[in-house]
Design an enzyme around this catalytic site. Structure first.
Site, mmCIF file in Angstrom:
data_model
loop_
_atom_site.group_PDB
_atom_site.id
_atom_site.type_symbol
_atom_site.label_atom_id
_atom_site.label_comp_id
_atom_site.label_asym_id
_atom_site.label_seq_id
_atom_site.Cartn_x
_atom_site.Cartn_y
_atom_site.Cartn_z
ATOM 1 N N MET A 254 -3.519 -50.176 34.591
ATOM 2 C CA MET A 254 -2.193 -50.348 33.990
ATOM 3 C C MET A 254 -2.192 -49.888 32.536
ATOM 4 O O MET A 254 -1.176 -49.434 32.017
ATOM 5 C CB MET A 254 -1.752 -51.813 34.080
ATOM 6 C CG MET A 254 -1.524 -52.298 35.500
ATOM 7 S SD MET A 254 -0.410 -51.233 36.461
ATOM 8 C CE MET A 254 1.134 -51.481 35.564
ATOM 9 N N ILE A 255 -3.344 -49.987 31.856
ATOM 10 C CA ILE A 255 -3.429 -49.480 30.487
ATOM 11 C C ILE A 255 -3.238 -47.973 30.470
ATOM 12 O O ILE A 255 -2.547 -47.413 29.621
ATOM 13 C CB ILE A 255 -4.790 -49.861 29.861
ATOM 14 C CG1 ILE A 255 -4.808 -51.365 29.547
ATOM 15 C CG2 ILE A 255 -5.049 -49.058 28.590
ATOM 16 C CD1 ILE A 255 -6.154 -51.879 29.106
ATOM 17 N N ILE A 257 -1.478 -46.210 32.508
ATOM 18 C CA ILE A 257 -0.068 -45.919 32.718
ATOM 19 C C ILE A 257 0.747 -46.251 31.480
ATOM 20 O O ILE A 257 1.592 -45.481 31.039
ATOM 21 C CB ILE A 257 0.458 -46.699 33.940
ATOM 22 C CG1 ILE A 257 -0.219 -46.203 35.211
ATOM 23 C CG2 ILE A 257 1.965 -46.557 34.069
ATOM 24 C CD1 ILE A 257 0.211 -46.921 36.462
ATOM 25 N N SER A 258 0.487 -47.434 30.880
ATOM 26 C CA SER A 258 1.290 -47.872 29.753
ATOM 27 C C SER A 258 1.129 -46.948 28.554
ATOM 28 O O SER A 258 2.011 -46.857 27.717
ATOM 29 C CB SER A 258 0.902 -49.303 29.360
ATOM 30 O OG SER A 258 -0.442 -49.346 28.908
ATOM 31 N N LYS A 259 0.019 -46.250 28.458
ATOM 32 C CA LYS A 259 -0.201 -45.326 27.342
ATOM 33 C C LYS A 259 0.208 -43.900 27.682
ATOM 34 O O LYS A 259 -0.097 -42.958 26.952
ATOM 35 C CB LYS A 259 -1.677 -45.366 26.924
ATOM 36 C CG LYS A 259 -2.077 -46.697 26.278
ATOM 37 C CD LYS A 259 -3.500 -46.639 25.771
ATOM 38 C CE LYS A 259 -3.868 -47.931 25.046
ATOM 39 N NZ LYS A 259 -5.239 -47.907 24.526
#
Length: 377
Positions: A254-255, A257-259
């Site tokens: 998820m990190i 994707i979030s970045k």
């Protein structure tokens, strides 16, 4: 009358001896060669003498023994696939966490030589939950179908041909499992009987002990773990307890994707839940644009399937078998990746063009301003 006959019959059966006769020792070969199996040129597992496919029911009416034999073969195949990743795919095995100290529980991943240096493309492969490990999609397919459908090797090979760096994660290897000493469940012991015990009481006790033995016998034959184990979580990253176990791999993904480091995500019959992660409107919009989920369905390959959640579009994998969805959607996935990469490159080119035009306008405006000032002077 029939009840009495059954009771009398059970009273004559020595269940301890019956268990020993029915089920052979749970010791199995340690290599494919000892199992007398090998993969042929088509990547199919076959018996080296008969040429037949793997037979699960090697011994009739002994499901537990057959299941344990199947699991033992599966563990051998896990190591076999690891070897293929290194030898045939030229991947490197790397220990995680990278800063693991002596005797700390650790896992590993596999990566290509350019995984961390490729400036344009990186393919990250993550298998589903369960017994499968790095490089595998489905153990059942490896055993009963072939290596192409059951492993990630075709994905790795094609990715390298198309210029991707490759990173193969191993999220199911998230703890170290150690057997507790003396944890095997012993059979129920017979209770010593006093010599002067009344016959009626002795009969009730015999019936009770017989029931215990029968219950133990059923448990003994069922395919379940009878040895207790202790699990030590494997640390992923440099954090504390919040970054341990399977959840750490989810958080890491998820990190990415979030970045905005991910261009596209392909899922195959995924059971993910966006509500357990960031379910913001921006994330949902991103998944609608950048994600695709190929699901088991009777519809033709790539046919749209109604979405159950507002996360990412769903398409048919062209099969109703869950374990086959990754393999049947293989070409569709790489086509999707290619389209997304092309779209991203076009966006970047457009952004660069706009930046150049803006810079040019600034220079032109500055030149005009200086000319006007000179004329004023």
């Amino acid at each position: 009358m029939s009840v009495c006959l059954v009771s009398d019959l059970l009273s004559r059966i020595d269940l301890d001896e019956l268990m020993k006769k029915d089920e052979p020792p749970l010791t199995f070969p340690a290599t494919l060669e000892e199992f007398e199996y090998a993969f042929n040129q088509k990547g199919q597992l076959r018996h080296i003498k008969t040429g037949e496919a793997f037979v699960f029911n090697a011994k009739e009416d002994l499901h537990r023994w057959n299941q344990k034999r199947y699991e033992a073969l599966g563990e051998i195949l896990t190591q076999y696939v690891y070897e293929l990743l290194e030898k045939e795919c030229s991947l490197t095995k790397a220990i995680v966490p990278v800063d693991a100290v002596d005797e700390e529980a650790s896992s590993f991943i596999f990566h290509s030589a350019d995984a961390l240096t490729n400036p344009a493309r990186l393919l990250v492969l993550i298998q589903g939950s369960g017994v499968v490990r790095a490089g595998q999609w489905a153990r059942r397919l490896i055993i009963n179908q072939d290596l192409d459908s059951g492993t990630q090797i075709p994905f790795i090979t094609r990715a390298m041909q198309e210029g991707y760096g490759v990173l193969v994660l191993n999220p199911n290897e998230n703890h170290l499992e150690v057997e507790r000493p003396g944890s095997t469940t012993p059979p129920p012991a017979a209770t010593p009987e006093p010599a002067d015990e009344p016959a009626e009481k002795r009969e009730r006790k015999d019936e009770k002990e017989g029931k215990k033995k029968r219950e133990f016998y059923e448990k003994y034959r069922n395919p379940q773990r009878e040895r207790e184990t202790e699990q030590t979580p494997i640390r992923v990253g440099g954090g504390g307890a919040g970054e341990r176990g399977g959840g750490a791999w989810d958080s890491l993904f998820m990190i990415f994707i979030s970045k905005s480091l991910v261009c596209a995500v392909a899922l195959t019959d995924s059971a993910h839940n966006i509500w357990l992660q960031d379910s913001s409107k921006s994330m949902q919009d991103w998944m609608q644009e950048r994600c695709r989920n190929w699901v088991s369905s009777p519809l033709p390959l790539d046919a749209p399937v109604d979405a159950m959640l507002p996360d990412c579009p769903r398409f048919s994998a062209g099969t109703e078998r869950h374990e086959l969805t990754s393999w049947t959607s293989f070409d569709s996935i790489f086509r999707f990746f290619g389209e997304q990469l092309q779209a991203q490159e076009e966006e970047e080119e457009q952004e660069e063009k706009e930046v150049e035009e803006e810079s040019s306008n600034i220079v032109t405006t500055r030149s005009s301003s200086l000319k006007n000032r000179h004329q004023d002077l």
